[in-house]
Design a protein around this motif. Structure first.
Motif, PDB file in Angstrom:
ATOM      1  N   THR A  72     -10.055  81.225 -14.860  1.00  7.84           N
ATOM      2  CA  THR A  72      -8.969  82.141 -14.502  1.00  7.84           C
ATOM      3  C   THR A  72      -7.868  81.404 -13.750  1.00  7.84           C
ATOM      4  OG1 THR A  72     -10.462  84.046 -14.426  1.00  7.84           O
ATOM      5  CG2 THR A  72      -8.388  84.226 -13.210  1.00  7.84           C
ATOM      6  N   ASP A  75      -6.042  79.117 -16.184  1.00  7.11           N
ATOM      7  CA  ASP A  75      -5.136  79.902 -17.026  1.00  7.11           C
ATOM      8  C   ASP A  75      -3.864  80.267 -16.274  1.00  7.11           C
ATOM      9  OD1 ASP A  75      -6.734  79.840 -19.267  1.00  7.11           O
ATOM     10  OD2 ASP A  75      -7.695  81.780 -18.871  1.00  7.11           O
ATOM     11  N   SER A  76      -4.009  80.607 -14.996  1.00  5.93           N
ATOM     12  CA  SER A  76      -2.832  80.962 -14.201  1.00  5.93           C
ATOM     13  C   SER A  76      -1.897  79.767 -14.024  1.00  5.93           C
ATOM     14  CB  SER A  76      -3.256  81.496 -12.829  1.00  5.93           C
ATOM     15  OG  SER A  76      -3.695  80.448 -11.976  1.00  5.93           O
ATOM     16  N   GLN A  77      -2.468  78.557 -14.102  1.00 10.50           N
ATOM     17  CA  GLN A  77      -1.679  77.333 -13.988  1.00 10.50           C
ATOM     18  C   GLN A  77      -1.269  76.785 -15.353  1.00 10.50           C
ATOM     19  OE1 GLN A  77      -4.301  74.783 -11.705  1.00 10.50           O
ATOM     20  NE2 GLN A  77      -3.836  75.810  -9.775  1.00 10.50           N
ATOM     21  N   GLU A  78      -1.612  77.543 -16.410  1.00 10.47           N
ATOM     22  CA  GLU A  78      -1.300  77.158 -17.794  1.00 10.47           C
ATOM     23  C   GLU A  78      -1.869  75.781 -18.134  1.00 10.47           C
ATOM     24  OE1 GLU A  78       2.874  77.628 -18.504  1.00 10.47           O
ATOM     25  OE2 GLU A  78       2.778  79.812 -18.366  1.00 10.47           O
ATOM     26  N   ARG A 206      -6.522  87.567 -10.802  1.00 10.59           N
ATOM     27  CA  ARG A 206      -5.340  87.294 -11.622  1.00 10.59           C
ATOM     28  C   ARG A 206      -4.076  87.859 -10.977  1.00 10.59           C
ATOM     29  NH1 ARG A 206      -8.876  89.177 -15.791  1.00 10.59           N
ATOM     30  NH2 ARG A 206      -9.805  87.425 -16.927  1.00 10.59           N
ATOM     31  N   ARG A 207      -4.204  89.065 -10.415  1.00  9.86           N
ATOM     32  CA  ARG A 207      -3.038  89.658  -9.753  1.00  9.86           C
ATOM     33  C   ARG A 207      -2.604  88.832  -8.564  1.00  9.86           C
ATOM     34  NH1 ARG A 207      -5.727  94.674 -11.022  1.00  9.86           N
ATOM     35  NH2 ARG A 207      -6.772  94.662  -8.992  1.00  9.86           N
ATOM     36  N   SER A 210      -0.844  85.622  -9.675  1.00  9.04           N
ATOM     37  CA  SER A 210       0.458  85.821 -10.328  1.00  9.04           C
ATOM     38  C   SER A 210       1.579  86.131  -9.337  1.00  9.04           C
ATOM     39  CB  SER A 210       0.363  86.941 -11.368  1.00  9.04           C
ATOM     40  OG  SER A 210       0.074  88.183 -10.745  1.00  9.04           O
ATOM     41  N   ARG A 211       1.227  86.322  -8.073  1.00  9.47           N
ATOM     42  CA  ARG A 211       2.253  86.663  -7.072  1.00  9.47           C
ATOM     43  C   ARG A 211       3.108  85.462  -6.720  1.00  9.47           C
ATOM     44  NH1 ARG A 211      -1.799  90.074  -3.069  1.00  9.47           N
ATOM     45  NH2 ARG A 211      -2.108  91.855  -4.477  1.00  9.47           N
TER      46      ARG A 211
END
Length: 211
Positions: A72, A75-78, A206-207, A210-211
Motif C-alpha cells: 500500500t 503504491d502510494s509512492q508509485e 491509503r487516505r 494521500s494527504r
C-alpha cells in the motif's frame, strides 16, 4: 540403531518446529519433492541442518498484513513491486529457505516474467518478512542467499535486520522506506487490522498517505 521414517509421517502441532541434523543437499531436495508445494509448513536449510516449521494461524496473519501495508505504501509512492510469497529460494549446496512472505521492490523489474526461481538468473528478494521466527538457522540461510533485508514480527514488535558484511545487524531504519519510522508504524497497524479488519485498515492508511 537408526530409524528411518517417511518425512510425511512427521506430524507437527501448529506453532512447533523440528530440526534435523546431518541432512545432505540431495536429501533436502528429495524432501522438498516429497512434501510438495501444497502444505502448511515452512522449510529452512543451512549447511546440513533442516528446520521444518508449522506456523500457528495467528502467526500467519501478521506477515500477510505487513506485506499488504508495504504494498500500500509502495503504491502510494508509485513504486513497482512483485510479491513472491513463500517461494523456495535455494543456494546449492549451502542453503534453502521459504519466507513467510517476500517482495521484490528495488529489483521488481528484474523478475518480471519469472515463473521458476533460479538465483543464478534472478536476484534474491529485496525483503523477506517472517513472523515469530526464533531459529538462527533461518537468518543464516538468508545470509547465504544475501537477502538485503529481513523483517521479523514477534510479540507485537517489528525488528529490521540489514545484511552487511556477510551477516545481519539489527537496525531501526530500512532502505526501502528511509524517511519512515517503519518499526513504529507497522505494529499498531497490524493490531488494527486484526481487531477491525485488514481492508478497513488499508483504506484508512491509503487516505492518510494521500494527504
Amino acid at each position: 540403531m537408526s530409524v528411518t521414517i517417511p518425512i510425511r509421517a512427521i506430524k507437527l502441532t501448529p506453532g512447533s518446529t523440528i530440526q534435523i541434523s546431518d541432512v545432505s543437499w540431495q536429501d533436502f531436495e528429495q524432501i522438498l519433492t516429497e512434501l510438495g508445494e501444497h502444505r502448511n509448513t515452512r522449510i529452512a536449510y543451512y549447511q546440513g541442518i533442516l528446520s521444518i516449521m508449522s506456523p500457528l494461524a495467528i502467526h500467519e496473519r501478521p506477515h500477510r498484513i505487513i506485506a499488504d501495508i508495504v504494498k500500500t505504501i509502495l503504491d502510494s509512492q508509485e513504486r513497482d513491486w512483485e510479491d513472491f510469497g513463500s517461494t523456495t529460494f535455494k543456494r546449492p549446496v549451502i542453503a534453502g529457505v521459504e519466507p513467510d512472505t517476500c517482495l521484490y521492490i528495488q529489483n521488481a523489474n528484474r523478475v518480471q516474467g519469472c515463473t521458476m526461481m533460479d538465483l543464478d538468473i534472478y536476484p534474491p528478494p529485496d525483503l523477506a518478512i517472517e513472523c515469530d521466527v526464533t531459529s538462527k538457522t533461518t537468518l543464516d540461510a538468508y545470509a547465504a542467499l544475501r537477502v538485503p533485508e529481513v523483517w521479523i514480527y514477534r510479540h507485537h514488535q517489528l525488528r529490521i535486520y540489514i545484511f552487511r558484511n556477510g551477516d545481519y545487524s539489527l537496525s531501526t531504519e530500512t532502505a526501502i522506506f528511509p524517511d519512515m519510522s517503519i518499526t513504529e508504524l507497522i505494529p499498531p497497524l497490524v493490531q488494527q487490522a486484526i481487531e477491525q479488519g485488514t481492508s478497513r485498515m488499508l483504506r484508512e492508511l491509503r487516505r492518510q498517505l494521500s494527504r
